[in-house]
Design a protein around this motif. Sequence first.
Motif, PDB file in Angstrom:
ATOM      1  N   THR A  61      68.249   1.920  23.109  1.00 19.93           N
ATOM      2  CA  THR A  61      67.646   3.229  22.849  1.00 19.93           C
ATOM      3  C   THR A  61      66.371   3.156  22.021  1.00 19.93           C
ATOM      4  OG1 THR A  61      68.917   3.564  20.816  1.00 19.93           O
ATOM      5  CG2 THR A  61      69.938   4.261  22.886  1.00 19.93           C
ATOM      6  N   GLY A  62      66.166   2.037  21.335  1.00 25.19           N
ATOM      7  CA  GLY A  62      65.029   1.919  20.427  1.00 25.19           C
ATOM      8  C   GLY A  62      65.259   2.586  19.083  1.00 25.19           C
ATOM      9  N   GLU A  63      66.456   3.163  18.859  1.00 25.13           N
ATOM     10  CA  GLU A  63      66.768   3.871  17.620  1.00 25.13           C
ATOM     11  C   GLU A  63      66.883   2.877  16.461  1.00 25.13           C
ATOM     12  OE1 GLU A  63      69.761   7.456  16.770  1.00 25.13           O
ATOM     13  OE2 GLU A  63      70.807   5.558  17.119  1.00 25.13           O
ATOM     14  N   GLU A  64      66.095   3.118  15.386  1.00 24.36           N
ATOM     15  CA  GLU A  64      66.167   2.258  14.220  1.00 24.36           C
ATOM     16  C   GLU A  64      67.496   2.470  13.498  1.00 24.36           C
ATOM     17  OE1 GLU A  64      63.764   4.411  14.898  1.00 24.36           O
ATOM     18  OE2 GLU A  64      61.774   3.458  14.731  1.00 24.36           O
ATOM     19  N   LEU A  65      68.070   1.395  13.005  1.00 21.92           N
ATOM     20  CA  LEU A  65      69.356   1.478  12.310  1.00 21.92           C
ATOM     21  C   LEU A  65      69.080   1.661  10.819  1.00 21.92           C
ATOM     22  CD1 LEU A  65      71.381  -1.235  14.238  1.00 21.92           C
ATOM     23  CD2 LEU A  65      71.122   1.213  14.712  1.00 21.92           C
ATOM     24  N   VAL A  66      68.875   2.913  10.445  1.00 17.24           N
ATOM     25  CA  VAL A  66      68.607   3.257   9.054  1.00 17.24           C
ATOM     26  C   VAL A  66      69.643   4.265   8.588  1.00 17.24           C
ATOM     27  CG1 VAL A  66      66.136   2.796   9.221  1.00 17.24           C
ATOM     28  CG2 VAL A  66      67.000   5.087   9.755  1.00 17.24           C
ATOM     29  N   ALA A  67      69.704   4.454   7.266  1.00 17.10           N
ATOM     30  CA  ALA A  67      70.575   5.453   6.656  1.00 17.10           C
ATOM     31  C   ALA A  67      72.013   5.318   7.168  1.00 17.10           C
ATOM     32  CB  ALA A  67      70.015   6.850   6.888  1.00 17.10           C
ATOM     33  N   CYS A  68      72.568   6.367   7.794  1.00 13.88           N
ATOM     34  CA  CYS A  68      73.981   6.360   8.176  1.00 13.88           C
ATOM     35  C   CYS A  68      74.312   5.332   9.246  1.00 13.88           C
ATOM     36  CB  CYS A  68      74.396   7.746   8.668  1.00 13.88           C
ATOM     37  SG  CYS A  68      73.554   8.264  10.183  1.00 13.88           S
TER      38      CYS A  68
ATOM     39  N   GLU B 194      80.368  -4.161  -0.449  1.00 13.40           N
ATOM     40  CA  GLU B 194      80.159  -3.553   0.857  1.00 13.40           C
ATOM     41  C   GLU B 194      79.511  -2.179   0.673  1.00 13.40           C
ATOM     42  OE1 GLU B 194      80.242  -3.448   5.008  1.00 13.40           O
ATOM     43  OE2 GLU B 194      80.821  -5.106   3.684  1.00 13.40           O
ATOM     44  N   THR B 195      78.544  -1.870   1.509  1.00 14.42           N
ATOM     45  CA  THR B 195      77.805  -0.628   1.342  1.00 14.42           C
ATOM     46  C   THR B 195      77.365  -0.096   2.693  1.00 14.42           C
ATOM     47  OG1 THR B 195      75.965   0.400   0.147  1.00 14.42           O
ATOM     48  CG2 THR B 195      75.566  -1.773   1.082  1.00 14.42           C
ATOM     49  N   ALA B 196      76.882   1.121   2.693  1.00 15.51           N
ATOM     50  CA  ALA B 196      76.327   1.738   3.900  1.00 15.51           C
ATOM     51  C   ALA B 196      75.040   2.443   3.513  1.00 15.51           C
ATOM     52  CB  ALA B 196      77.319   2.726   4.511  1.00 15.51           C
ATOM     53  N   GLY B 197      74.071   2.426   4.410  1.00 15.32           N
ATOM     54  CA  GLY B 197      72.796   3.058   4.107  1.00 15.32           C
ATOM     55  C   GLY B 197      72.038   2.311   3.041  1.00 15.32           C
ATOM     56  N   TYR B 198      71.442   3.056   2.102  1.00 17.37           N
ATOM     57  CA  TYR B 198      70.562   2.448   1.097  1.00 17.37           C
ATOM     58  C   TYR B 198      71.130   2.525  -0.316  1.00 17.37           C
ATOM     59  CZ  TYR B 198      67.416   4.133   4.822  1.00 17.37           C
ATOM     60  OH  TYR B 198      66.843   4.442   6.021  1.00 17.37           O
ATOM     61  N   THR B 199      72.388   2.878  -0.440  1.00 17.33           N
ATOM     62  CA  THR B 199      72.928   3.078  -1.781  1.00 17.33           C
ATOM     63  C   THR B 199      74.281   2.402  -1.927  1.00 17.33           C
ATOM     64  OG1 THR B 199      73.636   4.755  -3.384  1.00 17.33           O
ATOM     65  CG2 THR B 199      73.998   5.257  -1.080  1.00 17.33           C
TER      66      THR B 199
ATOM     67  N   PHE C  12      68.242   0.795  -2.585  1.00 19.33           N
ATOM     68  CA  PHE C  12      67.446  -0.350  -2.141  1.00 19.33           C
ATOM     69  C   PHE C  12      66.843  -0.036  -0.786  1.00 19.33           C
ATOM     70  CE2 PHE C  12      72.051  -0.897  -2.227  1.00 19.33           C
ATOM     71  CZ  PHE C  12      72.375  -0.786  -0.887  1.00 19.33           C
ATOM     72  N   GLN C  13      66.155  -1.006  -0.225  1.00 20.56           N
ATOM     73  CA  GLN C  13      65.497  -0.821   1.067  1.00 20.56           C
ATOM     74  C   GLN C  13      66.365  -1.411   2.185  1.00 20.56           C
ATOM     75  OE1 GLN C  13      63.148   1.152   0.605  1.00 20.56           O
ATOM     76  NE2 GLN C  13      63.024   0.747  -1.598  1.00 20.56           N
ATOM     77  N   PRO C  14      66.280  -0.863   3.390  1.00 27.12           N
ATOM     78  CA  PRO C  14      67.087  -1.415   4.488  1.00 27.12           C
ATOM     79  C   PRO C  14      66.783  -2.883   4.759  1.00 27.12           C
ATOM     80  CG  PRO C  14      65.455   0.165   5.301  1.00 27.12           C
ATOM     81  CD  PRO C  14      65.484   0.302   3.822  1.00 27.12           C
TER      82      PRO C  14
END
Length: 549
Positions: free
Chosen positions: A134-141, A153-158, A166-168
């Motif tokens: 799809t070209g969808e960037e895997l960011v945030a959720c 273990e974490t999800a997203g940027y926090t 932090f940054q992805p």
Amino acid sequence: MTDHLILAALPTPNGELHLGHLGGPFLAADALARHLRAEGHRVTTVSATDGLESYVLDAARREGRTPEATARDYHARIEAALTATDCRPDVFLDVHDAAAAADHRCWHHALAERLAERGRIEIRRERLLADAATGEELVACWLAGRCPACGEETAGYTCEACGMWFQPTDVREPRARHPRGHVTTTGTASAFLRLDVPALLDLARRRRVPEDYVDLLRRYVELNGPLWRLTHPLGWGVPWTTPAPLASPDPLDPLAPLAPLAPRQVHSTYALGTTAMFLLAGREHARTHGLPHNPLLTDGTHRPRFTLCFGLDGALPLLMQLAVQEATGMPCAPDEYRFNRFMTLDGQKFSTGRDHVIRVLDYVAAGLDTDALRFHLARLSPGEKTTDFSPDAFADDVTQTLAGRLSRLLDACEATASPPNARAATAPVAVRHRFEDTAARHREALRTGDLALAAAAVDDWLAFAPGAAGTAGAPRVLAVLAALAAPLMPRWSDLLWERVGLPATPALAAAGRLLSSDASHLSAPAPGTLPRFAPVAAAEVRALVRRSG
């Protein structure tokens, strides 16, 4: 009299409110507001759901409906839970409502334009994971991995474990949070606020931000450099429309040409979106009290004392609004920050995904007492440390303290006629001194946000009251008990205050005057008239814990 504006949390409307949410910032904000009003101050409480947060998009895809429909549905359920437990703020905003949406979006754009005018926006290239199909960037959720600061273990940027953001590109062991056919990498360019770190830390100190959180700011800069993310390529949210400088050179490809901001960029709700929420809160305060202008836009005489109640996971983005204030010149950041740690359930994190949770509306539907819940959650107030909600401990507390010691006191007060000296000009000196000490500790507890200490003050007077009732009179000691309990158990306290013949609402000042003056106008409580709590069985509460599998 002082004007106060209290902003309580900004929950994501991707699920229902559970006891961990309620026992953190919402109860803290409500108890503070009730205390301040009882002390004679003018208070506006505001909250909102973060209806454009990325996890709304995640819930919408999972549930097969639009993000807006998802956000609106859960907003209504969260509002119902707050209303049922007497924690609903005066104003509870939904950013998808027309009344709030226009101003909410306008503030995003106005703040971005001011940052651009002042040269504080920097465009940075990033190499992100993406869905190859799809070209969808895997960011945030859509992104998972491990925290680069603590390794959890974490999800997203926090990271909920240490509070770091932090940054992805810095996530350890990055992967798609949900299964994808094939994951690749793609280049993009996002907007960042360039921080003036010394000015940010100076503002934090002047706001008396707790040192642990000032240190969190320092560690953020050490990990990320002097930048705070303004946008990400999520493709859903408030679109970024502000002209911005070209991206800086790609560190992995220094010969690559400069490029504009990449497509699909939207405002991060944890950047200018948070400041927009502050300004909406100021707008509501102005509307409530008939002020001509938003008091958070200037340092004028109408500016209220602005207090923020929030959880650890939101501490960094909320403190970064000090940087937005410094960069834009708009004095909209809070005057006081009250952050809380997390509450666990039977020693494990509250988790909607794993169904390890007690939802507030399930508790209410079971017919259990909401004041009893508020009182026990106050005991567990997770201010500076994580605390644990145990159905067994809750049942014991309600049964032994509220249905036990408190009921025995009420029985004794109803069974004993007021002695002649109860109508004397003043209560005994020892009773007045005990009240003054307890009231001082109670006020300090609410002033600092220590709800556990406020609950302890109620316990102390409850232990002292049986002896004091015989010399000062039952109505007087019950009035003090109602005033102490009112921020934590408002329904019960209001009813008790009324039953002893007092007007208005419970207040420590009024209770103190009763101890120092004639109390002949008070009515001795008749048998069966005082409000009581019922015992609770641990199994009844434990049955509310939802478990997957």
